[in-house]
Each structure stands twice: as C-alpha cells, then as structure tokens.
Design a protein around this motif. Structure first.
Motif, PDB file in Angstrom:
ATOM      1  N   ASP A 153       0.816  -1.299  -0.007  1.00  0.00           N
ATOM      2  CA  ASP A 153       0.135   0.301  -0.413  1.00  0.00           C
ATOM      3  C   ASP A 153       0.741   1.524   0.310  1.00  0.00           C
ATOM      4  OD1 ASP A 153      -2.425  -2.015   0.134  1.00  0.00           O
ATOM      5  OD2 ASP A 153      -2.451  -1.530   2.206  1.00  0.00           O
ATOM      6  N   TYR A 154       2.292   1.347   0.751  1.00  0.00           N
ATOM      7  CA  TYR A 154       2.849   2.628   1.284  1.00  0.00           C
ATOM      8  C   TYR A 154       3.388   2.620  -0.596  1.00  0.00           C
ATOM      9  CZ  TYR A 154       6.268   5.295   2.498  1.00  0.00           C
ATOM     10  OH  TYR A 154       6.654   6.958   2.811  1.00  0.00           O
ATOM     11  N   GLN A 155       4.186   1.636  -0.715  1.00  0.00           N
ATOM     12  CA  GLN A 155       4.939   1.665  -2.190  1.00  0.00           C
ATOM     13  C   GLN A 155       3.571   2.326  -3.602  1.00  0.00           C
ATOM     14  OE1 GLN A 155       5.963  -2.357  -3.164  1.00  0.00           O
ATOM     15  NE2 GLN A 155       7.521  -2.036  -2.292  1.00  0.00           N
ATOM     16  N   LEU A 156       2.340   2.250  -3.009  1.00  0.00           N
ATOM     17  CA  LEU A 156       1.328   2.142  -4.292  1.00  0.00           C
ATOM     18  C   LEU A 156       1.425   3.976  -4.168  1.00  0.00           C
ATOM     19  CD1 LEU A 156      -1.571  -0.095  -4.754  1.00  0.00           C
ATOM     20  CD2 LEU A 156       0.089   0.752  -6.323  1.00  0.00           C
ATOM     21  N   ILE A 157       1.177   4.269  -2.744  1.00  0.00           N
ATOM     22  CA  ILE A 157       1.204   5.433  -2.580  1.00  0.00           C
ATOM     23  C   ILE A 157       2.096   6.496  -3.035  1.00  0.00           C
ATOM     24  CG2 ILE A 157       1.308   6.957  -0.550  1.00  0.00           C
ATOM     25  CD1 ILE A 157      -0.232   5.032   0.842  1.00  0.00           C
ATOM     26  N   ILE A 158       3.458   5.482  -3.038  1.00  0.00           N
ATOM     27  CA  ILE A 158       5.094   6.491  -3.019  1.00  0.00           C
ATOM     28  C   ILE A 158       5.014   6.912  -4.617  1.00  0.00           C
ATOM     29  CG2 ILE A 158       7.157   6.631  -3.106  1.00  0.00           C
ATOM     30  CD1 ILE A 158       6.340   7.463  -0.492  1.00  0.00           C
ATOM     31  N   GLU A 159       4.127   5.745  -5.507  1.00  0.00           N
ATOM     32  CA  GLU A 159       3.805   5.746  -7.065  1.00  0.00           C
ATOM     33  C   GLU A 159       3.094   7.183  -7.509  1.00  0.00           C
ATOM     34  OE1 GLU A 159       2.418   2.918 -10.419  1.00  0.00           O
ATOM     35  OE2 GLU A 159       3.207   1.815  -8.460  1.00  0.00           O
ATOM     36  N   TYR A 160       2.269   7.164  -6.704  1.00  0.00           N
ATOM     37  CA  TYR A 160       0.844   8.481  -6.843  1.00  0.00           C
ATOM     38  C   TYR A 160       1.595   9.560  -6.958  1.00  0.00           C
ATOM     39  CZ  TYR A 160      -3.205  10.518  -5.885  1.00  0.00           C
ATOM     40  OH  TYR A 160      -4.638  11.631  -5.665  1.00  0.00           O
ATOM     41  N   ALA A 161       2.102   9.445  -5.030  1.00  0.00           N
ATOM     42  CA  ALA A 161       3.066  10.461  -5.028  1.00  0.00           C
ATOM     43  C   ALA A 161       4.053  10.897  -6.762  1.00  0.00           C
ATOM     44  CB  ALA A 161       3.259  10.791  -3.980  1.00  0.00           C
ATOM     45  N   ASN A 162       4.590  10.485  -6.827  1.00  0.00           N
ATOM     46  CA  ASN A 162       5.655  10.071  -8.199  1.00  0.00           C
ATOM     47  C   ASN A 162       5.094  10.761  -9.122  1.00  0.00           C
ATOM     48  OD1 ASN A 162       7.816   9.981  -5.581  1.00  0.00           O
ATOM     49  ND2 ASN A 162       7.722   7.552  -6.721  1.00  0.00           N
ATOM     50  N   LEU A 163       4.238  10.629  -9.392  1.00  0.00           N
ATOM     51  CA  LEU A 163       3.783  10.124 -10.511  1.00  0.00           C
ATOM     52  C   LEU A 163       3.250  12.105 -10.658  1.00  0.00           C
ATOM     53  CD1 LEU A 163       0.873   7.953 -11.672  1.00  0.00           C
ATOM     54  CD2 LEU A 163       3.129   8.536 -13.038  1.00  0.00           C
ATOM     55  N   ILE A 164       2.571  12.740  -9.923  1.00  0.00           N
ATOM     56  CA  ILE A 164       1.826  14.023  -9.444  1.00  0.00           C
ATOM     57  C   ILE A 164       3.011  15.109  -9.250  1.00  0.00           C
ATOM     58  CG2 ILE A 164      -0.231  13.109  -8.979  1.00  0.00           C
ATOM     59  CD1 ILE A 164       0.073  13.958  -6.517  1.00  0.00           C
ATOM     60  N   ARG A 165       3.926  14.511  -8.943  1.00  0.00           N
ATOM     61  CA  ARG A 165       5.098  15.253  -8.564  1.00  0.00           C
ATOM     62  C   ARG A 165       5.946  15.900  -9.410  1.00  0.00           C
ATOM     63  NH1 ARG A 165       7.663  12.001  -5.718  1.00  0.00           N
ATOM     64  NH2 ARG A 165       6.947  13.299  -3.399  1.00  0.00           N
ATOM     65  N   PRO A 166       6.133  15.596 -10.771  1.00  0.00           N
ATOM     66  CA  PRO A 166       6.663  16.993 -12.145  1.00  0.00           C
ATOM     67  C   PRO A 166       5.753  17.753 -12.429  1.00  0.00           C
ATOM     68  CG  PRO A 166       6.859  14.428 -12.184  1.00  0.00           C
ATOM     69  CD  PRO A 166       5.975  14.693 -10.927  1.00  0.00           C
ATOM     70  N   VAL A 167       4.505  17.282 -12.869  1.00  0.00           N
ATOM     71  CA  VAL A 167       3.102  18.534 -13.106  1.00  0.00           C
ATOM     72  C   VAL A 167       2.824  19.462 -11.705  1.00  0.00           C
ATOM     73  CG1 VAL A 167       1.113  18.294 -13.635  1.00  0.00           C
ATOM     74  CG2 VAL A 167       1.820  16.514 -13.659  1.00  0.00           C
ATOM     75  N   ILE A 168       3.105  18.685 -10.569  1.00  0.00           N
ATOM     76  CA  ILE A 168       3.106  20.299  -9.901  1.00  0.00           C
ATOM     77  C   ILE A 168       4.225  20.877  -8.844  1.00  0.00           C
ATOM     78  CG2 ILE A 168       2.594  19.896  -6.948  1.00  0.00           C
ATOM     79  CD1 ILE A 168       1.267  18.071  -6.851  1.00  0.00           C
ATOM     80  N   SER A 169       5.161  20.427  -9.574  1.00  0.00           N
ATOM     81  CA  SER A 169       6.668  20.985  -9.347  1.00  0.00           C
ATOM     82  C   SER A 169       6.612  22.238 -10.371  1.00  0.00           C
ATOM     83  CB  SER A 169       7.476  20.519 -10.011  1.00  0.00           C
ATOM     84  OG  SER A 169       9.132  21.184  -9.887  1.00  0.00           O
ATOM     85  N   CYS A 170       6.201  22.045 -11.754  1.00  0.00           N
ATOM     86  CA  CYS A 170       6.167  23.033 -12.723  1.00  0.00           C
ATOM     87  C   CYS A 170       5.237  23.729 -13.055  1.00  0.00           C
ATOM     88  CB  CYS A 170       5.832  22.103 -14.312  1.00  0.00           C
ATOM     89  SG  CYS A 170       7.851  21.212 -14.555  1.00  0.00           S
TER      90      CYS A 170
END
Length: 403
Positions: free
Chosen positions: A251-268
C-alpha cells in the motif's frame, strides 16, 4: 449508525477516489480538453468546439492584450494601466500552466488507475465511507474555487459596466464599445466569454493538485488505520500477520508511486503559479493606492483575495501531508510488533526506515511547497513590485505624460 448510513449510501453508490475529479473532468469537457473517440457519433462537432475555444481563448486573448498595449497604452490613466498590466501576467501564466498540464496529461490518467488500485484495498465500511467523505470534500473544494474565480469575473464585469468601461480592455477589431449601448454590451459579452475560458482553465489547473493531495492524505490515513490493526487478532497465525504487514508495505509503495506521478506536474505548475501570484499581488497592492472609485477598490481587493486563494489551499494541504507522514511513522513504530517472529520484525524495520522521510513537493526542485514558503515567496515578489513602482517614480512620470 455507520452501518445504516452505509446501507443507505450504497443504494446511491459511494463515491470513489476517482470521483473526486469528476467535476474537473466536466470543466475539461467544456473547454474541449477531453476529445471523444472517433467511433462516437458527431465526434467532429466536439473537435470544432475545441478549435473554437483554442482560437477564441488561448490565441485571441493574448493577441488582444498585445494590440491593446500597442494602440491604447498612451491613453491609459494610472488606474487603467495597473488594471491592464495584471491581465497579461495572469493570461501568460494560465497559458504556460495549460501547456505544462497537457504535456503531462498522461500522468493524470495513470494517477486515476492508481486511485482505483488503492480503493480496491479498502474493503471495510469505515474505509469506504472515509473515501466517500473525502471525495465529497474534493467536490466542495472545486465548488469553492469556482465561486471564488468566477466571482471575481462577475465583479470585474459588473464593476466595469457600472463605470462605463469594458472589464479587461481587450482589443476588438469588429466591435467598438464606444459606439452605443448595444456595442458596449456586445464587447463586454465577448470579453466575459473569452476571459471566462481563461479563468476556467486556470481554475482546473489550480484545483487538480489540491484534490490529488487530499486523496493522497486519505489513503495515508487509511494505511495508518491498517497498521494500527496489525497483530490485533490473536486467532490469526504468524503467516497471516506477516501477510498483512506485506500488504501494508505494498500500500505504501502505491502511495509513493502516486506521489511520484503527480510530483513533476505539481513542481512545474506551482512554480509558475507562485511567481505569477507574487507579481500580481504586487501590482494589485500598488493599484489599490491609485484607484479613485469605491467600486474599483472593492474589485481590486477581491482580486487580491483570489490571488492568495490560488496558492494558499495547496500550501496548506502540503503542510498537512507532512504531518500525516510523521503520524504514519509514529503509528508504525508503536504498532504491536513486540513478540512477533523474526521475519516480521525485520520487514517492519525496513518498512520503518523507508517510511521515515515525509512526502514532500517542491517548486522546480528549488524550494519546498508549504505555508512558510508560500508567504515568503509571494511577499518578496509583491514588495519588489511595489518597490520598483515607488523607486522609479512611475506614478509621477505617468501623471506627467498623461497630463
């Protein structure tokens, strides 16, 4: 009580994590951002609508602002100038965020798939109700954003019409707003439609990160509840307890994968947002000093509130996310691991080591997104703009030129 509510809600269908972006998907459809498959009937009509929105909003508005600056800049009063300068900054920021959003739109479809995977782990009534409540909160957040953003548009148009001006001074080669009441109303209607499309695009891109982080926090809290229940059933075997711990790790690995997916969009997008809101806040603060009428001051004050609203909610949920991650690590440390078998304790130690760093989001990888950063960055940019206006004596120069 919970069971009765769940049974009643199940009749209508509980909301899922994917449903949290449903209203944003409707707004995207209205803007022509969700083209249907070519197997659907009259698909070509939607493509025509998409082309019309692109031409009338994302091409016409920048062109009209440039032409206004070329043709009418010398005739502007001080108040007209500060009002006009805010429009290109906001417009260019919205277009840049839209381009970034569309370049990375595949990530959002992948994020929704991970939402479904995380929801599949939620089998209990309480967990499903928590997801349902958080999705409802996301709908409320979207509605509030719509009210704030389109509330400013309504106030700007009504205030401009009350003072006998067009709201955003857009260049219109077809209609002269000074030639009669009918042309004045037509010009305002065109500006309302075109700027309304820009406002809607801005609203979609600003709400998406907030909704995504709210859902992220929801599943972190659900994981915390599952960790609290580890080894609580004494009738289960060691293999079953270990299997439940492994599922929590997944479950935590899914959460991290989710966060990594949205991180570049949020960063820019958030970095563009922070820079533009800082400049806009400075222009808005400077313009408040020179507005003559109460209507103009009220509209400008509301605009300042709308500017702050662009970044404050997301900074707040990011701040809350850090606290959730800290609570999750504390919950894992205080879970019922004493007396467990060796492989259970070894896996838990590795899990604890990986879960310790909180999930953070940064703007362009430079500074962390939080309330402190939000206040500092916007304050520095706002004070810089006001200092430039005062230091260069722009007001006196403009008064001399207009005089």
């Amino acid at each position: 009580m919970i069971s009765k509510y769940a049974e009643k809600s199940m009749g209508n269908g509980l909301l899922s994590s994917r449903d949290s972006v449903k209203r944003l998907d409707i707004a995207k459809t209205l803007l022509g951002w969700r083209p249907p498959s070519r197997d659907s009937r009259y698909w070509w009509l939607y493509y025509i609508w998409t082309l019309f929105v692109i031409l009338s909003v994302f091409i016409y508005v920048p062109y009209a602002l440039i032409m206004t600056g070329i043709k009418d800049l010398r005739n502007f009063t001080i108040t007209d100038l500060f009002t006009f300068l805010q429009a290109p900054v906001n417009c260019n920021a919205a277009i840049l965020k839209t381009i970034i959003f569309h370049f990375m739109k595949k990530r959002y479809s992948e994020v929704q798939k991970i939402m479904d995977q995380m929801d599949n782990r939620s089998s209990g009534i309480e967990e499903r109700l928590l997801i349902h409540n958080r999705a409802s909160i996301c709908h409320l957040v979207t509605t509030i954003y719509q009210g704030v953003y389109f509330g400013f548009l309504t106030m700007a148009v009504m205030g401009a019409m009350a003072t006998g001006k067009t709201a955003f001074c857009l260049y219109n080669p077809l209609i002269d707003s000074d030639e009669g009441l009918l042309n004045f109303c037509k010009a305002n209607l065109i500006e309302t439609f075109t700027i309304g499309g820009m406002v809607m695009a801005n609203m979609i891109i600003d709400v998406y990160p907030v909704v995504c982080v709210i859902i992220l926090r929801t599943h972190i809290n659900l994981l915390k509840l599952r960790i609290e229940n580890l080894r609580s059933d004494l009738e289960k075997s060691d293999d079953q307890h270990y299997s439940e711990l492994v599922e929590c790790v997944k479950d935590y690995q899914l959460i991290i994968e989710y966060a990594n997916l949205i991180r570049p969009v949020i960063s820019c997008t958030v970095s563009v947002q922070l820079l533009s809101t800082g400049v806009l806040l400075g222009l808005s603060a400077a313009s408040l000093l020179f507005f003559d009428t109460m209507v103009e001051r009220v509209v400008s004050g509301y605009y300042s509130f709308a500017i702050l609203f662009q970044t404050f909610p997301f900074s707040y949920v990011c701040e809350q996310l850090i606290g959730d991650c800290h609570d999750l690590s504390i919950t894992l440390f205080h879970s019922k691991w004493i007396g467990a078998e060796r492989r259970y304790r070894t896996t838990l130690k590795n899990f604890m080591h990986n879960i310790h760093p909180p999930i953070l989001f940064t703007a362009c990888g430079i500074f962390q997104i939080c309330l402190n950063t939000n206040i500092k960055v916007m304050a520095k940019f706002a004070f810089s703009v006001v200092a430039i206006v005062q230091g260069m004596n722009l007001v006196d120069k403009l008064n001399t030129n207009t005089g």
